[in-house]
Write a protein that holds these residues in place. Structure first.
Motif, mmCIF file in Angstrom:
data_model
loop_
_atom_site.group_PDB
_atom_site.id
_atom_site.type_symbol
_atom_site.label_atom_id
_atom_site.label_comp_id
_atom_site.label_asym_id
_atom_site.label_seq_id
_atom_site.Cartn_x
_atom_site.Cartn_y
_atom_site.Cartn_z
ATOM 1 N N SER A 1 -43.241 80.329 -19.827
ATOM 2 C CA SER A 1 -42.758 80.949 -21.211
ATOM 3 C C SER A 1 -43.460 80.068 -22.263
ATOM 4 O O SER A 1 -43.828 78.855 -22.185
ATOM 5 N N VAL A 2 -43.765 80.859 -23.408
ATOM 6 C CA VAL A 2 -44.721 80.096 -24.380
ATOM 7 C C VAL A 2 -44.338 80.555 -25.749
ATOM 8 O O VAL A 2 -43.935 81.727 -25.936
ATOM 9 N N ALA A 3 -44.640 79.962 -26.673
ATOM 10 C CA ALA A 3 -44.622 80.336 -28.334
ATOM 11 C C ALA A 3 -45.359 79.487 -28.966
ATOM 12 O O ALA A 3 -45.798 78.226 -28.685
ATOM 13 N N PRO A 4 -46.307 80.071 -29.818
ATOM 14 C CA PRO A 4 -47.504 79.545 -30.745
ATOM 15 C C PRO A 4 -46.850 78.340 -31.512
ATOM 16 O O PRO A 4 -45.805 78.504 -32.288
ATOM 17 N N VAL A 5 -47.619 77.407 -31.786
ATOM 18 C CA VAL A 5 -47.264 76.171 -32.620
ATOM 19 C C VAL A 5 -48.432 75.892 -33.322
ATOM 20 O O VAL A 5 -48.899 74.588 -33.316
ATOM 21 N N THR A 6 -49.229 76.657 -33.787
ATOM 22 C CA THR A 6 -50.416 76.391 -34.547
ATOM 23 C C THR A 6 -50.382 75.208 -35.576
ATOM 24 O O THR A 6 -51.455 74.581 -35.741
ATOM 25 N N ASP A 7 -49.414 75.141 -36.241
ATOM 26 C CA ASP A 7 -49.222 74.115 -37.165
ATOM 27 C C ASP A 7 -49.077 72.590 -36.660
ATOM 28 O O ASP A 7 -49.019 71.613 -37.452
ATOM 29 N N TRP A 8 -48.946 72.433 -35.355
ATOM 30 C CA TRP A 8 -48.788 71.319 -34.847
ATOM 31 C C TRP A 8 -50.026 70.443 -34.505
ATOM 32 O O TRP A 8 -50.077 69.413 -33.766
ATOM 33 N N MET A 9 -51.121 71.384 -34.632
ATOM 34 C CA MET A 9 -52.534 70.637 -34.223
ATOM 35 C C MET A 9 -52.738 69.434 -34.757
ATOM 36 O O MET A 9 -52.384 69.055 -35.963
ATOM 37 N N HIS A 10 -53.515 68.543 -34.280
ATOM 38 C CA HIS A 10 -53.744 67.057 -34.933
ATOM 39 C C HIS A 10 -52.612 66.223 -35.212
ATOM 40 O O HIS A 10 -52.686 65.402 -36.048
ATOM 41 N N LYS A 11 -51.369 66.615 -34.681
ATOM 42 C CA LYS A 11 -50.110 65.900 -35.132
ATOM 43 C C LYS A 11 -49.398 65.352 -33.787
ATOM 44 O O LYS A 11 -49.710 65.504 -32.627
ATOM 45 N N GLU A 12 -48.514 64.532 -33.920
ATOM 46 C CA GLU A 12 -47.831 63.673 -32.857
ATOM 47 C C GLU A 12 -46.606 64.678 -32.631
ATOM 48 O O GLU A 12 -45.755 65.154 -33.601
ATOM 49 N N VAL A 13 -46.599 65.129 -31.320
ATOM 50 C CA VAL A 13 -45.577 66.025 -30.648
ATOM 51 C C VAL A 13 -44.665 65.276 -29.883
ATOM 52 O O VAL A 13 -44.998 64.306 -29.182
ATOM 53 N N HIS A 14 -43.378 65.436 -29.972
ATOM 54 C CA HIS A 14 -42.313 64.773 -29.191
ATOM 55 C C HIS A 14 -41.573 65.952 -28.289
ATOM 56 O O HIS A 14 -41.127 67.021 -28.779
ATOM 57 N N LEU A 15 -41.181 65.440 -27.151
ATOM 58 C CA LEU A 15 -40.710 66.323 -26.188
ATOM 59 C C LEU A 15 -39.618 65.687 -25.531
ATOM 60 O O LEU A 15 -39.743 64.384 -25.138
ATOM 61 N N ARG A 16 -38.466 66.242 -25.200
ATOM 62 C CA ARG A 16 -37.441 65.627 -24.717
ATOM 63 C C ARG A 16 -36.735 66.579 -23.226
ATOM 64 O O ARG A 16 -36.494 67.583 -23.609
ATOM 65 N N MET A 17 -36.428 66.001 -22.268
ATOM 66 C CA MET A 17 -35.857 66.591 -21.411
ATOM 67 C C MET A 17 -34.434 65.880 -20.834
ATOM 68 O O MET A 17 -34.574 64.509 -20.806
ATOM 69 N N SER A 18 -33.496 66.812 -20.834
ATOM 70 C CA SER A 18 -32.123 66.250 -20.717
ATOM 71 C C SER A 18 -31.506 66.788 -19.468
ATOM 72 O O SER A 18 -31.407 67.973 -19.346
ATOM 73 N N ARG A 19 -30.986 66.088 -18.590
ATOM 74 C CA ARG A 19 -30.526 66.551 -17.188
ATOM 75 C C ARG A 19 -29.078 66.298 -17.464
ATOM 76 O O ARG A 19 -28.521 65.072 -17.264
ATOM 77 N N GLN A 20 -28.305 67.450 -16.858
ATOM 78 C CA GLN A 20 -26.956 67.307 -16.867
ATOM 79 C C GLN A 20 -26.351 68.438 -15.681
ATOM 80 O O GLN A 20 -26.757 69.682 -15.943
ATOM 81 N N ASP A 21 -25.682 67.933 -14.702
ATOM 82 C CA ASP A 21 -25.221 68.687 -13.750
ATOM 83 C C ASP A 21 -26.124 69.644 -13.135
ATOM 84 O O ASP A 21 -26.976 69.150 -12.541
ATOM 85 N N ASP A 22 -26.182 71.033 -13.336
ATOM 86 C CA ASP A 22 -26.923 72.086 -12.549
ATOM 87 C C ASP A 22 -27.946 72.452 -13.567
ATOM 88 O O ASP A 22 -28.594 73.675 -13.532
#
Length: 192
Positions: free
Chosen positions: A113-134
């Motif tokens: 699955s994807v969605a465009p983020v053209t205004d994020w180019m040349h910037k710092e991106v932050h990503l978070r994954m959180s695990r709970q149960d299933d």
């Protein structure tokens, strides 16, 4: 969240080059590196790069990197891994002329699955994954509030590892500058 050593972990598929400096961890992907299983394309690739650490129940992992790549299917972000048939990668992949925020969830076959983020180019991106149960909750941001990317099923009976991810399916020379990694407790709730 607790800041973690960005270079700590074990590589699933050694990259072309890794260099740590005060500016971050610079990682160069090997040509034709990728993770994918079967769906639509018909091939299986397990050659992408991931710097993995244990990912126990009720914890989260975050990473940041600079989005300065613009070649078809170049990608960076986070991956969680159990085995070749069970993994999830999320981040920003350059596809069809634009950076795309998304995730690939794989349980025997891959789902993208994807969605465009053209205004994020040349910037710092932050990503978070959180695990709970299933479940695994994936969030991202770039100079703004966290936004929900995906909620995906996660088998709680499996052992999981998590860490930085990058791949370059169509070229050589992709170098990503990862700027931070942090670990901590799971998100308090799905919706703030």
């Amino acid at each position: 969240m607790k800041v973690a050593d960005i270079s700590q972990g074990t590589w699933l598929n050694e990259p072309e080059m890794v260099k740590a400096s005060a500016e971050g961890l610079f990682v160069t992907a090997k040509n034709h590196s990728d993770f994918w299983r079967t769906t639509s394309y018909g091939f299986i690739h397990n050659s992408g790069h991931a710097l993995l650490n244990e990912f126990p129940q009720n914890t989260s992992v975050e990473a940041s990197w600079v989005l300065d790549y613009d070649q078809q299917f170049d990608q960076a972000g986070l991956m969680i891994w159990s085995d070749e048939e069970n993994w999830i990668k999320a981040g920003v992949e350059y596809a069809d002329g634009a950076p795309q925020l998304g995730a690939v969830v794989t349980r025997e076959v891959s789902d993208w699955s994807v969605a465009p983020v053209t205004d994020w180019m040349h910037k710092e991106v932050h990503l978070r994954m959180s695990r709970q149960d299933d479940a695994l909750t994936i969030r991202a941001r770039c100079a703004g509030p966290w936004q929900l990317v995906r909620v995906a099923p996660l088998d709680p009976q499996r052992s999981w590892q998590a860490g930085l991810h990058l791949a370059s399916p169509t070229r050589s020379g992709l170098t990503v500058r990862f700027t931070s990694r942090a670990v901590g407790p799971r998100d308090a709730s799905l919706h703030d």
